[in-house]
Scaffold this motif. Structure first.
Motif, PDB file in Angstrom:
ATOM      1  N   ALA A 240     -27.597   9.794 -19.315  1.00 50.25           N
ATOM      2  CA  ALA A 240     -27.358   9.477 -20.587  1.00 50.25           C
ATOM      3  C   ALA A 240     -28.470  10.194 -21.315  1.00 50.25           C
ATOM      4  N   THR A 241     -28.554  11.766 -21.096  1.00 54.19           N
ATOM      5  CA  THR A 241     -29.760  12.495 -21.446  1.00 54.19           C
ATOM      6  C   THR A 241     -29.626  12.970 -23.089  1.00 54.19           C
ATOM      7  N   GLY A 242     -28.188  13.030 -23.327  1.00 52.47           N
ATOM      8  CA  GLY A 242     -27.828  13.651 -24.600  1.00 52.47           C
ATOM      9  C   GLY A 242     -28.626  12.761 -25.629  1.00 52.47           C
ATOM     10  N   ALA A 243     -28.867  13.378 -26.879  1.00 55.30           N
ATOM     11  CA  ALA A 243     -29.517  12.747 -28.006  1.00 55.30           C
ATOM     12  C   ALA A 243     -28.912  11.646 -28.586  1.00 55.30           C
ATOM     13  N   GLY A 244     -29.687  10.337 -28.672  1.00 61.62           N
ATOM     14  CA  GLY A 244     -28.977   9.187 -29.043  1.00 61.62           C
ATOM     15  C   GLY A 244     -28.051   8.481 -27.996  1.00 61.62           C
ATOM     16  N   SER A 245     -28.007   9.006 -26.635  1.00 62.34           N
ATOM     17  CA  SER A 245     -27.049   8.129 -25.859  1.00 62.34           C
ATOM     18  C   SER A 245     -27.998   7.185 -25.226  1.00 62.34           C
ATOM     19  N   GLN A 246     -27.160   6.034 -24.545  1.00 61.19           N
ATOM     20  CA  GLN A 246     -27.876   4.736 -24.056  1.00 61.19           C
ATOM     21  C   GLN A 246     -27.093   4.433 -22.981  1.00 61.19           C
ATOM     22  N   VAL A 247     -27.725   3.588 -21.985  1.00 65.24           N
ATOM     23  CA  VAL A 247     -27.078   2.674 -21.043  1.00 65.24           C
ATOM     24  C   VAL A 247     -27.231   1.359 -21.179  1.00 65.24           C
ATOM     25  N   VAL A 248     -26.392   0.564 -20.789  1.00 66.48           N
ATOM     26  CA  VAL A 248     -26.276  -0.906 -20.798  1.00 66.48           C
ATOM     27  C   VAL A 248     -25.546  -1.525 -19.585  1.00 66.48           C
ATOM     28  N   LEU A 249     -26.357  -2.487 -19.046  1.00 63.68           N
ATOM     29  CA  LEU A 249     -26.184  -2.966 -17.703  1.00 63.68           C
ATOM     30  C   LEU A 249     -26.122  -4.222 -17.989  1.00 63.68           C
ATOM     31  N   GLN A 250     -25.017  -4.777 -17.468  1.00 64.62           N
ATOM     32  CA  GLN A 250     -24.628  -6.323 -17.700  1.00 64.62           C
ATOM     33  C   GLN A 250     -24.115  -7.100 -16.456  1.00 64.62           C
ATOM     34  N   GLY A 251     -24.143  -8.203 -16.075  1.00 67.57           N
ATOM     35  CA  GLY A 251     -23.693  -8.841 -15.030  1.00 67.57           C
ATOM     36  C   GLY A 251     -24.493  -8.350 -13.458  1.00 67.57           C
ATOM     37  N   THR A 252     -23.607  -8.353 -12.592  1.00 61.82           N
ATOM     38  CA  THR A 252     -24.228  -8.097 -11.240  1.00 61.82           C
ATOM     39  C   THR A 252     -23.855  -6.567 -10.911  1.00 61.82           C
ATOM     40  N   VAL A 253     -24.616  -5.764 -10.766  1.00 58.60           N
ATOM     41  CA  VAL A 253     -24.716  -4.259 -10.305  1.00 58.60           C
ATOM     42  C   VAL A 253     -25.445  -3.863  -8.924  1.00 58.60           C
ATOM     43  N   SER A 254     -24.461  -3.393  -7.956  1.00 57.00           N
ATOM     44  CA  SER A 254     -25.104  -2.967  -6.994  1.00 57.00           C
ATOM     45  C   SER A 254     -24.822  -1.665  -6.731  1.00 57.00           C
ATOM     46  N   ALA A 255     -25.911  -0.844  -5.753  1.00 61.31           N
ATOM     47  CA  ALA A 255     -25.927   0.698  -5.713  1.00 61.31           C
ATOM     48  C   ALA A 255     -26.768   0.861  -4.298  1.00 61.31           C
ATOM     49  N   GLY A 256     -26.294   1.931  -3.689  1.00 60.88           N
ATOM     50  CA  GLY A 256     -27.177   2.437  -2.599  1.00 60.88           C
ATOM     51  C   GLY A 256     -28.590   2.904  -3.273  1.00 60.88           C
ATOM     52  N   ALA A 257     -28.929   3.316  -4.343  1.00 60.40           N
ATOM     53  CA  ALA A 257     -30.178   3.493  -5.000  1.00 60.40           C
ATOM     54  C   ALA A 257     -29.400   3.788  -6.748  1.00 60.40           C
ATOM     55  N   LEU A 258     -30.649   3.555  -7.637  1.00 64.54           N
ATOM     56  CA  LEU A 258     -30.059   3.618  -9.157  1.00 64.54           C
ATOM     57  C   LEU A 258     -31.031   4.417  -9.815  1.00 64.54           C
ATOM     58  N   THR A 259     -30.542   5.334 -10.486  1.00 65.43           N
ATOM     59  CA  THR A 259     -31.580   6.378 -11.115  1.00 65.43           C
ATOM     60  C   THR A 259     -30.666   6.397 -12.839  1.00 65.43           C
ATOM     61  N   VAL A 260     -31.429   6.073 -13.668  1.00 69.04           N
ATOM     62  CA  VAL A 260     -31.179   6.251 -15.115  1.00 69.04           C
ATOM     63  C   VAL A 260     -31.956   7.366 -15.710  1.00 69.04           C
ATOM     64  N   LEU A 261     -30.991   8.289 -16.218  1.00 66.70           N
ATOM     65  CA  LEU A 261     -31.573   9.571 -16.822  1.00 66.70           C
ATOM     66  C   LEU A 261     -31.205   9.192 -18.349  1.00 66.70           C
ATOM     67  N   GLY A 262     -32.389   8.784 -19.003  1.00 65.98           N
ATOM     68  CA  GLY A 262     -32.042   8.390 -20.466  1.00 65.98           C
ATOM     69  C   GLY A 262     -32.474   9.394 -21.377  1.00 65.98           C
ATOM     70  N   SER A 263     -32.013   9.042 -22.669  1.00 66.73           N
ATOM     71  CA  SER A 263     -32.537   9.881 -23.960  1.00 66.73           C
ATOM     72  C   SER A 263     -33.686   9.381 -24.628  1.00 66.73           C
ATOM     73  N   GLY A 264     -34.224   8.318 -24.159  1.00 71.74           N
ATOM     74  CA  GLY A 264     -35.433   7.505 -25.026  1.00 71.74           C
ATOM     75  C   GLY A 264     -34.727   6.520 -26.203  1.00 71.74           C
TER      76      GLY A 264
END
Length: 324
Positions: A240-264
């Motif tokens: 979500a690196t584009g200007a103004g982009s966002q990430v929302v995480l809700q409930g139970t989320v599982s993964a082998g690893a988790l990387t969030v690339l955010g916009s700020g």
């Protein structure tokens, strides 16, 4: 059909014109079409590293051909396969119309719907629909190379595998949100690209990473395991690196690893439980909404939790808490 024992095959059909021995049924007043006729066979290079390029201004229909047990299109050696339509042209692979290459890339880029047949390659694989739906109805196997799925609607109904490669899933249009997980998201966000739990289950474990998002501006990636947990066996990257982009995480989320690339603009965890086999790396502001738990290293792997931006509570509402 067309066959090259050395070199490649290039067919460019803009208004119903055919090349070589390809059998085509054409209505001159209608849309352009390219058809590999069942009575004649396939498009194939059999020696050297010749690629196959098929472009059309209308629909492309691929069929296996009579007695063609090895599919519709096959490129030898490092030769790639590229099928492309413009306008509103569709790409349709009928039953048995497999597409294969050696180490060359396979690209299906349709303006309209893309109904991909079985795709097998040691190169990269790309299935893209610019205006319609990308349907994955037969296995896509890339043997360690990258796979990319592009479309505003992507229907994954068959296994996708490439152990050691990266899978990227992204919308075709700009500023289009992505929703992942709970079925209710498809109704709540009808204009978003929806990746459901069924589609996630079709991803064969072994990818080096699964990247969701395009990095375009004003794109919201929402991952929700409120009704049913969202489970990625492999490392998950949310781009979500584009200007103004966002990430929302809700409930139970599982993964082998988790990387969030955010916009700020912020990554919000709302009443979320993140269960990660490896490490968690959030390159963004991390906003806590309600009770949030983040667990890493659950699979016996290095499990660092890294927040590269500020960690803040969301103002208002119930009490916020973060448990690591």
């Amino acid at each position: 059909a067309a066959r090259a024992t050395w070199g490649g095959i290039f067919l460019n059909d803009l208004d119903g014109v055919t090349a070589g021995d390809v059998a085509v049924t054409v209505q001159k007043a209608g849309a352009a079409s390219v058809t590999t006729d069942p009575a004649i066979g396939d498009l194939r290079t059999t020696a050297g590293n010749g690629g196959i390029v098929l472009k059309a201004g209308g629909d492309v229909l691929l069929t296996a051909g009579a007695g063609a047990a090895d599919g519709a299109i096959s490129a030898n050696g490092s030769g790639g396969v590229r099928i492309e339509t413009t306008g509103t042209g569709k790409i349709t692979a009928a039953a048995g119309a497999d597409i294969a290459s050696g180490t060359g890339n396979i690209v299906l880029n349709g303006a309209g719907d893309v109904l991909a047949g079985k795709v097998a390659t040691q190169g990269q694989a790309n299935v893209s629909s610019q205006l319609g739906t990308a349907f994955i109805t037969q296995p896509v196997v890339a043997q360690g190379k990258d796979v990319e799925l592009v479309g505003n609607v992507i229907d994954i109904g068959a296994p996708i595998a490439s152990a050691g490669g990266t899978l990227t899933i992204r919308p075709a249009g700009p500023a289009r949100d992505i929703v992942v997980g709970d079925a209710s998201l498809a109704t709540a966000y009808p204009d978003a690209l929806y990746v459901g739990n069924g589609a996630i289950g079709a991803l064969v474990p072994g990818f080096q990473a699964i990247t969701i998002g395009s990095g375009a501006a004003d794109e919201i990636i929402r991952v929700s395991g409120v009704t049913n947990p969202v489970k990625f066996a492999d490392p998950l990257v949310l781009n979500a690196t584009g200007a103004g982009s966002q990430v929302v995480l809700q409930g139970t989320v599982s993964a082998g690893a988790l990387t969030v690339l955010g916009s700020g603009a912020g990554t919000t965890a709302s009443a979320a439980t993140l269960q990660v086999q490896g490490a968690v790396d959030v390159n963004d502001r991390f906003l806590v909404d309600g009770a949030v738990q983040v667990a890493a290293g659950l699979g016996g792997k290095p499990g660092d939790i890294t927040f590269r931006g500020a960690v803040d509570a969301v103002a208002g509402g119930a009490a916020d808490s973060l448990v690591l």
